[in-house]
Write a protein that holds these residues in place. Structure first.
Motif, PDB file in Angstrom:
ATOM      1  N   ASN A 222      -3.497  15.061  10.505  1.00 52.00           N
ATOM      2  CA  ASN A 222      -2.227  14.339  10.517  1.00 52.00           C
ATOM      3  C   ASN A 222      -1.811  13.957   9.097  1.00 52.00           C
ATOM      4  O   ASN A 222      -2.632  13.842   8.188  1.00 52.00           O
ATOM      5  CB  ASN A 222      -2.343  13.084  11.375  1.00 52.00           C
ATOM      6  CG  ASN A 222      -1.007  12.642  11.945  1.00 52.00           C
ATOM      7  OD1 ASN A 222       0.048  13.022  11.448  1.00 52.00           O
ATOM      8  ND2 ASN A 222      -1.037  11.828  12.986  1.00 52.00           N
ATOM      9  N   VAL A 223      -0.524  13.739   8.920  1.00 51.83           N
ATOM     10  CA  VAL A 223       0.039  13.299   7.643  1.00 51.83           C
ATOM     11  C   VAL A 223      -0.201  11.797   7.487  1.00 51.83           C
ATOM     12  O   VAL A 223      -0.525  11.118   8.462  1.00 51.83           O
ATOM     13  CB  VAL A 223       1.557  13.578   7.585  1.00 51.83           C
ATOM     14  CG1 VAL A 223       1.845  15.045   7.842  1.00 51.83           C
ATOM     15  CG2 VAL A 223       2.320  12.697   8.564  1.00 51.83           C
ATOM     16  N   PRO A 224      -0.057  11.250   6.282  1.00 46.86           N
ATOM     17  CA  PRO A 224      -0.110   9.786   6.139  1.00 46.86           C
ATOM     18  C   PRO A 224       1.126   9.156   6.783  1.00 46.86           C
ATOM     19  O   PRO A 224       2.194   9.063   6.181  1.00 46.86           O
ATOM     20  CB  PRO A 224      -0.157   9.565   4.623  1.00 46.86           C
ATOM     21  CG  PRO A 224       0.341  10.827   4.016  1.00 46.86           C
ATOM     22  CD  PRO A 224       0.026  11.920   4.980  1.00 46.86           C
ATOM     23  N   TYR A 225       0.972   8.756   8.025  1.00 48.78           N
ATOM     24  CA  TYR A 225       2.078   8.264   8.858  1.00 48.78           C
ATOM     25  C   TYR A 225       2.799   7.091   8.207  1.00 48.78           C
ATOM     26  O   TYR A 225       4.026   6.977   8.292  1.00 48.78           O
ATOM     27  CB  TYR A 225       1.491   7.866  10.216  1.00 48.78           C
ATOM     28  CG  TYR A 225       2.469   7.528  11.303  1.00 48.78           C
ATOM     29  CD1 TYR A 225       3.347   8.489  11.809  1.00 48.78           C
ATOM     30  CD2 TYR A 225       2.483   6.259  11.886  1.00 48.78           C
ATOM     31  CE1 TYR A 225       4.221   8.183  12.849  1.00 48.78           C
ATOM     32  CE2 TYR A 225       3.344   5.948  12.925  1.00 48.78           C
ATOM     33  CZ  TYR A 225       4.211   6.914  13.399  1.00 48.78           C
ATOM     34  OH  TYR A 225       5.074   6.613  14.425  1.00 48.78           O
ATOM     35  N   GLY A 226       2.049   6.231   7.531  1.00 39.90           N
ATOM     36  CA  GLY A 226       2.641   5.066   6.886  1.00 39.90           C
ATOM     37  C   GLY A 226       3.362   5.362   5.594  1.00 39.90           C
ATOM     38  O   GLY A 226       3.908   4.445   4.964  1.00 39.90           O
ATOM     39  N   CYS A 227       3.382   6.637   5.188  1.00 40.82           N
ATOM     40  CA  CYS A 227       4.125   7.056   3.992  1.00 40.82           C
ATOM     41  C   CYS A 227       5.449   7.713   4.343  1.00 40.82           C
ATOM     42  O   CYS A 227       6.230   8.046   3.450  1.00 40.82           O
ATOM     43  CB  CYS A 227       3.290   8.026   3.152  1.00 40.82           C
ATOM     44  SG  CYS A 227       1.793   7.319   2.453  1.00 40.82           S
ATOM     45  N   ILE A 231       9.147   5.560   8.851  1.00 41.76           N
ATOM     46  CA  ILE A 231       8.250   4.465   9.232  1.00 41.76           C
ATOM     47  C   ILE A 231       8.395   3.301   8.249  1.00 41.76           C
ATOM     48  O   ILE A 231       8.445   2.129   8.646  1.00 41.76           O
ATOM     49  CB  ILE A 231       6.791   4.955   9.298  1.00 41.76           C
ATOM     50  CG1 ILE A 231       6.651   6.059  10.354  1.00 41.76           C
ATOM     51  CG2 ILE A 231       5.840   3.801   9.584  1.00 41.76           C
ATOM     52  CD1 ILE A 231       7.043   5.642  11.759  1.00 41.76           C
ATOM     53  N   LEU A 232       8.482   3.617   6.967  1.00 43.98           N
ATOM     54  CA  LEU A 232       8.660   2.581   5.946  1.00 43.98           C
ATOM     55  C   LEU A 232       9.961   1.807   6.161  1.00 43.98           C
ATOM     56  O   LEU A 232      10.031   0.604   5.888  1.00 43.98           O
ATOM     57  CB  LEU A 232       8.650   3.216   4.560  1.00 43.98           C
ATOM     58  CG  LEU A 232       7.290   3.716   4.067  1.00 43.98           C
ATOM     59  CD1 LEU A 232       7.465   4.693   2.902  1.00 43.98           C
ATOM     60  CD2 LEU A 232       6.411   2.544   3.651  1.00 43.98           C
ATOM     61  N   HIS A 246      -1.344   1.509  -4.461  1.00 49.07           N
ATOM     62  CA  HIS A 246      -1.356   2.786  -5.183  1.00 49.07           C
ATOM     63  C   HIS A 246      -0.256   3.742  -4.721  1.00 49.07           C
ATOM     64  O   HIS A 246       0.140   4.645  -5.458  1.00 49.07           O
ATOM     65  CB  HIS A 246      -2.713   3.466  -5.027  1.00 49.07           C
ATOM     66  CG  HIS A 246      -3.861   2.637  -5.508  1.00 49.07           C
ATOM     67  ND1 HIS A 246      -4.047   2.324  -6.837  1.00 49.07           N
ATOM     68  CD2 HIS A 246      -4.866   2.039  -4.821  1.00 49.07           C
ATOM     69  CE1 HIS A 246      -5.137   1.575  -6.965  1.00 49.07           C
ATOM     70  NE2 HIS A 246      -5.642   1.384  -5.760  1.00 49.07           N
ATOM     71  N   THR A 247       0.226   3.551  -3.489  1.00 46.83           N
ATOM     72  CA  THR A 247       1.210   4.482  -2.937  1.00 46.83           C
ATOM     73  C   THR A 247       2.496   3.812  -2.475  1.00 46.83           C
ATOM     74  O   THR A 247       3.537   4.469  -2.377  1.00 46.83           O
ATOM     75  CB  THR A 247       0.613   5.236  -1.740  1.00 46.83           C
ATOM     76  OG1 THR A 247       0.263   4.283  -0.713  1.00 46.83           O
ATOM     77  CG2 THR A 247      -0.620   6.037  -2.154  1.00 46.83           C
ATOM     78  N   GLY A 248       2.438   2.524  -2.129  1.00 38.28           N
ATOM     79  CA  GLY A 248       3.597   1.859  -1.540  1.00 38.28           C
ATOM     80  C   GLY A 248       3.741   2.145  -0.061  1.00 38.28           C
ATOM     81  O   GLY A 248       4.759   1.798   0.552  1.00 38.28           O
ATOM     82  N   LYS A 304       9.857   8.177  -8.067  1.00 42.76           N
ATOM     83  CA  LYS A 304       9.926   7.384  -6.842  1.00 42.76           C
ATOM     84  C   LYS A 304       9.756   8.348  -5.666  1.00 42.76           C
ATOM     85  O   LYS A 304      10.708   8.680  -4.955  1.00 42.76           O
ATOM     86  CB  LYS A 304      11.257   6.629  -6.750  1.00 42.76           C
ATOM     87  CG  LYS A 304      11.413   5.551  -7.823  1.00 42.76           C
ATOM     88  CD  LYS A 304      12.728   4.794  -7.646  1.00 42.76           C
ATOM     89  CE  LYS A 304      12.858   3.689  -8.691  1.00 42.76           C
ATOM     90  NZ  LYS A 304      14.144   2.948  -8.548  1.00 42.76           N
ATOM     91  N   PRO A 305       8.522   8.803  -5.452  1.00 43.16           N
ATOM     92  CA  PRO A 305       8.283   9.920  -4.522  1.00 43.16           C
ATOM     93  C   PRO A 305       8.538   9.608  -3.059  1.00 43.16           C
ATOM     94  O   PRO A 305       8.592  10.528  -2.241  1.00 43.16           O
ATOM     95  CB  PRO A 305       6.800  10.244  -4.752  1.00 43.16           C
ATOM     96  CG  PRO A 305       6.213   8.955  -5.236  1.00 43.16           C
ATOM     97  CD  PRO A 305       7.287   8.322  -6.063  1.00 43.16           C
ATOM     98  N   LEU A 306       8.698   8.330  -2.700  1.00 42.25           N
ATOM     99  CA  LEU A 306       8.972   7.987  -1.300  1.00 42.25           C
ATOM    100  C   LEU A 306      10.453   8.063  -0.959  1.00 42.25           C
ATOM    101  O   LEU A 306      10.829   7.916   0.203  1.00 42.25           O
ATOM    102  CB  LEU A 306       8.434   6.589  -0.987  1.00 42.25           C
ATOM    103  CG  LEU A 306       6.904   6.436  -1.084  1.00 42.25           C
ATOM    104  CD1 LEU A 306       6.497   4.988  -0.868  1.00 42.25           C
ATOM    105  CD2 LEU A 306       6.207   7.339  -0.068  1.00 42.25           C
ATOM    106  N   ARG A 307      11.280   8.305  -1.958  1.00 44.83           N
ATOM    107  CA  ARG A 307      12.713   8.450  -1.696  1.00 44.83           C
ATOM    108  C   ARG A 307      13.015   9.825  -1.112  1.00 44.83           C
ATOM    109  O   ARG A 307      12.391  10.828  -1.458  1.00 44.83           O
ATOM    110  CB  ARG A 307      13.528   8.239  -2.986  1.00 44.83           C
ATOM    111  CG  ARG A 307      13.633   6.775  -3.381  1.00 44.83           C
ATOM    112  CD  ARG A 307      14.513   6.578  -4.595  1.00 44.83           C
ATOM    113  NE  ARG A 307      15.898   7.007  -4.391  1.00 44.83           N
ATOM    114  CZ  ARG A 307      16.818   6.267  -3.769  1.00 44.83           C
ATOM    115  NH1 ARG A 307      16.505   5.081  -3.286  1.00 44.83           N
ATOM    116  NH2 ARG A 307      18.056   6.714  -3.640  1.00 44.83           N
TER     117      ARG A 307
END
Length: 374
Positions: A222-227, A231-232, A246-248, A304-307
């Motif tokens: 599975n992928v990092p679901y919380g990333c 979900i964020l 470390h990841t946000g 800002k990789p979570l964008r």
């Protein structure tokens, strides 16, 4: 020291071609999964009015990077499945529900929204979703068994055919988690009975595929679901401790993926002992995506990789009510510098890096090319 090692790993991934040497070959690929592997099955279901609502992956800018038009893939371009097919000089896998063309080079049974767990399981837990009934892992496995007589006619002929085939089972889990959580189940409940049940279903499906003659099977975790930006955005917290510094990413949601991956890895090891002639490959989403987020510049991604590349609004450029493919949604200038395409799915650039890691390491145990050489 770890950062220096990662930089070296990055340059190796960049320099290595995806294509293996000619001695590495399969005659076909068979894929089971969800939107991370769907090449058009959900769109076909939508066109037949078999699911509620429109399928946004058939709208621009989906498909813009490689195909230059929407194909039903949930990405700007190619998926990991597409890169693997190209690596072995095979055509892109057609969606099973298209029911046209030759099946001799394989078939893609993956459907966006599919769960690993059966519809009946969710009904018993008082959880219902219109997207899970006819597309689950066992339904996809049934499609494969229906297709088999068109590929081979005896056990021996099937064994020979499938010995030269690559099977990919997964990723499954994202939709199972979401059905449960949106249905009001706690994260503890997801961990206590959703995940163990999912791993059991996946293990049984793998055993059934082995019984049909499969010899090389890739099982992505599975992928990092919380990333995931979705979900964020949905479960934002004012408590700083809820986020990984470390990841946000949201810790509690990532713990679900880590637990599933731990159980699945254990199950794969048990299957390896039981079927020692079979090449079972444990492939990673969690590790590479986490590394992309921690060290985005090393992989050519924005700082800002979570964008999200294709989205609108908020900290993550994502709005659940106004997603990619809908009017008024913005598109980033260069998708190749983004990890996440639409709030859930990867860009083609991220898929390319992960594919290299599955083929040659370090994102698979063992790497696919190592497995088929031994």
């Amino acid at each position: 020291m770890k950062q220096n090692a990662l930089i070296i790993s990055f340059f190796l991934l960049f320099l290595w071609p995806i294509e293996p040497t000619p001695s590495h070959t399969f005659n076909s690929i068979f894929s089971f999964g969800d939107s991370y592997a769907d090449t058009g099955n959900l769109f076909i279901l939508g066109s037949q009015n078999r699911i509620p609502g429109p399928v946004v992956s058939d709208n621009p800018p989906y498909g813009m990077t490689f195909f230059h038009h929407p194909t039903g893939r949930f990405s700007d371009g190619r998926l990991i499945l597409d890169f693997i097919a190209q690596a072995f000089d095979l055509p892109f896998l057609p969606p099973y529900l298209a029911h046209n063309g030759s099946f001799q080079h394989g078939m893609n049974f993956a459907v966006a929204g599919a769960t690993g767990l059966d519809y009946s399981f969710f009904v018993k837990k008082d959880l219902r979703s219109p997207s899970v009934e006819n597309t689950t892992l066992n339904v996809q496995l049934g499609w494969f068994l229906e297709l088999k007589p068109s590929l081979c006619t005896s056990f021996e002929s099937c064994r020979k055919f499938f010995h030269k085939s690559l099977f990919i089972v997964g990723e499954f889990g994202i939709n199972d988690f979401s059905v449960a959580i949106l249905g009001g189940k706690t994260l503890a409940e997801v961990k206590s009975y959703i995940i163990p049940s999912l791993v059991k279903v996946m293990s049984k499906a793998i055993e059934r595929i082995i019984s049909e003659g499969a010899w090389t099977i890739v099982v992505p975790g599975n992928v990092p679901y919380g990333c995931l930006p979705v979900i964020l955005s949905l479960y934002q917290s004012k408590n700083e401790i809820d986020y990984d510094p470390h990841t946000g990413c949201l810790r509690k949601y990532n713990e679900l993926s880590l637990y599933q991956n731990k159980l699945m890895h254990k199950a794969i090891n048990q299957l390896r002992l039981k079927y020692q002639h079979v090449r079972l490959i444990n492939a990673e989403y969690y590790c590479p995506i986490s590394e992309f987020i921690k060290y985005p510049k090393h992989f050519g991604f924005i700082d800002k990789p979570l964008r999200v590349c294709c989205g609108v609004g908020g900290q993550y450029n994502f709005n659940i009510r106004q997603g990619c493919g809908m009017p008024g949604v913005h598109l980033c200038q260069n998708p190749s510098t983004y990890l996440n395409w639409d709030g859930v799915h990867l860009t083609e650039a991220a898929a390319r890096y992960i594919t290299r890691g599955w083929l040659r390491g370090p994102y698979a145990d063992p790497p696919i090319l190592t497995a088929i050489n031994n």
